[in-house]
Design a protein around this motif. Structure first.
Motif, PDB file in Angstrom:
ATOM      1  N   ARG A 116      -2.192  -6.155   9.095  1.00 48.98           N
ATOM      2  CA  ARG A 116      -1.467  -4.986   8.583  1.00 48.98           C
ATOM      3  C   ARG A 116      -0.055  -5.009   9.165  1.00 48.98           C
ATOM      4  N   PHE A 173       4.914   4.485   3.454  1.00 49.06           N
ATOM      5  CA  PHE A 173       4.882   5.366   4.623  1.00 49.06           C
ATOM      6  C   PHE A 173       6.023   5.023   5.568  1.00 49.06           C
ATOM      7  N   VAL A 214      -2.336   5.765   7.923  1.00 54.66           N
ATOM      8  CA  VAL A 214      -2.199   4.327   8.146  1.00 54.66           C
ATOM      9  C   VAL A 214      -3.237   3.862   9.167  1.00 54.66           C
ATOM     10  N   THR A 238       5.090  -0.276   9.749  1.00 50.32           N
ATOM     11  CA  THR A 238       5.987   0.614   9.020  1.00 50.32           C
ATOM     12  C   THR A 238       7.351   0.612   9.713  1.00 50.32           C
ATOM     13  N   CYS A 282       0.827  -1.217   0.000  1.00 55.19           N
ATOM     14  CA  CYS A 282       0.000   0.000   0.000  1.00 55.19           C
ATOM     15  C   CYS A 282       0.854   1.258   0.000  1.00 55.19           C
ATOM     16  N   ASP A 321       3.546   4.912  11.338  1.00 49.87           N
ATOM     17  CA  ASP A 321       2.111   4.611  11.468  1.00 49.87           C
ATOM     18  C   ASP A 321       1.325   5.891  11.773  1.00 49.87           C
ATOM     19  N   LEU A 342      -6.104   2.207   6.758  1.00 51.33           N
ATOM     20  CA  LEU A 342      -5.841   0.768   6.781  1.00 51.33           C
ATOM     21  C   LEU A 342      -6.420   0.102   8.030  1.00 51.33           C
ATOM     22  N   ASP A 343      -6.011   0.580   9.208  1.00 50.47           N
ATOM     23  CA  ASP A 343      -6.428  -0.089  10.443  1.00 50.47           C
ATOM     24  C   ASP A 343      -7.915   0.074  10.737  1.00 50.47           C
ATOM     25  N   PRO A 385       2.126  -1.341   4.291  1.00 50.40           N
ATOM     26  CA  PRO A 385       2.186   0.075   3.912  1.00 50.40           C
ATOM     27  C   PRO A 385       3.608   0.547   3.597  1.00 50.40           C
TER      28      PRO A 385
END
Length: 375
Positions: free
Chosen positions: A308, A280, A287, A311, A189, A283, A291-292, A277
């Motif tokens: 997930r 990035f 993110v 990072t 991502c 987080d 995402l979360d 991710p």
């Protein structure tokens, strides 16, 4: 005592980031900073700010930058690199201009800049350079002696950035139920940007379909996927997907969106997905929310197991990579031959951005920047 490492001619490192609100009262003023140069009603800003209000009005990015500062200072001290590290933001305190003013008053004259954006694009590179130019202009208007500032090269394929992400994907795969683990797909991502911005990212010779922005992400994704296969013995299918789109719906942006991708994977019978991710550094809010929160809710709705991966954040290997980048650039400035460290097929990025690299979508005042200037 460690041997003393030579960072000359540089006398300071500046960590340059986006910034974020640190309480509910900060959200609208922060968004006004992000969207400066555009006439957006406050009610609309409050609506946009709902993502922050879900987390108490606090973006995690500032604490993450504090953690990275600590990691950099610890690594430098342990390895004998005598280089003070400062921190300034584009859109919230500590503001870039204030930090540069402090650095000048501290006698700093040759400054290296680490931007918390690893890839080529207007908003991820050139705009930070414009922000630096604006701040220097403000200091010049105050009568201060201006330092020379150099931005470190893109580090998307440096081992210290890539290897922690490999670990994160492997851990996330291990967290999936055993019966779906080997069939899991990996969704790499990153932030969506307008296709017109992607196509003109990087030096002119790299312009084209997706430009350097897409090419760099694909190269890193392949490196990570290959490393995961070596570590797990399983060749997991993968795809580069996008998130955090904003702006007018008639403007084409990079696709597919992560939520659409999850729907497609579920319809195709994929048993699980790891969202990685790679676009990035930490987080931060996009993110945590996109995402979360949003993508994870979509996966639950679909009955699709997802994880997930982390990072890079303040991983010691990333701090060591920054030290390596500092020493690499310092040696080059002193006229020494250097062998830049890079994984994948693309090699190390340039130190100096060439003419025509990552142009703005349209002429606009440099001070009117935002994370996405295309909204």
């Amino acid at each position: 005592m460690p041997d003393v490492l030579d960072a000359s001619p540089y006398d300071a490192l500046l960590l340059l980031s986006f910034g974020g609100p640190e309480g509910p009262d900060d959200v609208v003023p922060f968004l006004e900073n992000v969207t400066r140069g555009r006439d957006i009603p406050k009610e609309r800003l409050k609506e946009v700010g709902q993502h922050y209000f879900l987390f108490g009005g606090v973006s995690p990015i500032n604490d993450q930058n504090r953690a990275l500062l600590d990691a950099l200072r610890k690594d430098f001290a342990e390895h004998g690199l005598d280089l003070p590290v400062y921190w300034g933001n584009r859109n919230w305190a500590p503001y870039l201009t204030d930090t540069l003013r402090e650095m000048v008053r501290d006698g700093r004259r040759r400054i290296l800049v680490l931007a918390t954006s690893a890839y080529a694009s207007y908003s991820g590179c050139r705009q930070y350079r414009e922000n630096l130019a604006d701040s220097l202009a403000a200091l010049e208007a105050e009568g201060l002696e201006l330092p020379r500032i150099d931005k470190l090269r893109h580090y998307f394929n440096h081992p210290g950035f890539v290897e922690p992400m490999v670990d994160g994907v492997v851990r996330s795969l291990a967290e999936l139920p055993e019966e779906v683990r080997d069939g899991a797909h990996i969704a790499f991502c990153t932030h969506s940007i307008p296709t017109s911005a992607a196509d003109t990212s990087g030096p002119v010779e790299e312009h084209g379909d997706g430009g350097a922005y897409v090419r760099q992400h694909l190269d890193v994704a392949q490196v990570i996927a290959d490393a995961v296969r070596e570590r797990t013995g399983v060749d997991h299918p993968w795809q580069l997907v996008y998130q955090s789109r904003s702006g007018a719906p008639h403007i084409p942006w990079l696709e597919p969106d992560i939520c659409d991708h999850l729907e497609e994977r579920r319809a195709a019978g994929v048993p699980a997905v790891v969202m990685a991710p790679i676009g990035f550094v930490s987080d931060h809010m996009e993110v945590l929310y996109d995402l979360d929160t949003e993508a994870t809710a979509k996966a639950e709705e679909l009955g699709l197991p997802v994880r997930r991966s982390a990072t890079v954040g303040a991983d010691p290997r990333f701090a060591a990579a920054v030290r390596d980048l500092v020493l690499e650039r310092s040696a080059a400035e002193r006229g020494r031959e250097v062998a830049p460290c890079a994984l994948g097929a693309l090699g190390a990025s340039h130190n100096l951005c060439p003419v025509g690299c990552c142009p703005a979508r349209a002429p606009r005042p440099a001070a009117a920047g935002a994370d996405s200037p295309y909204a």
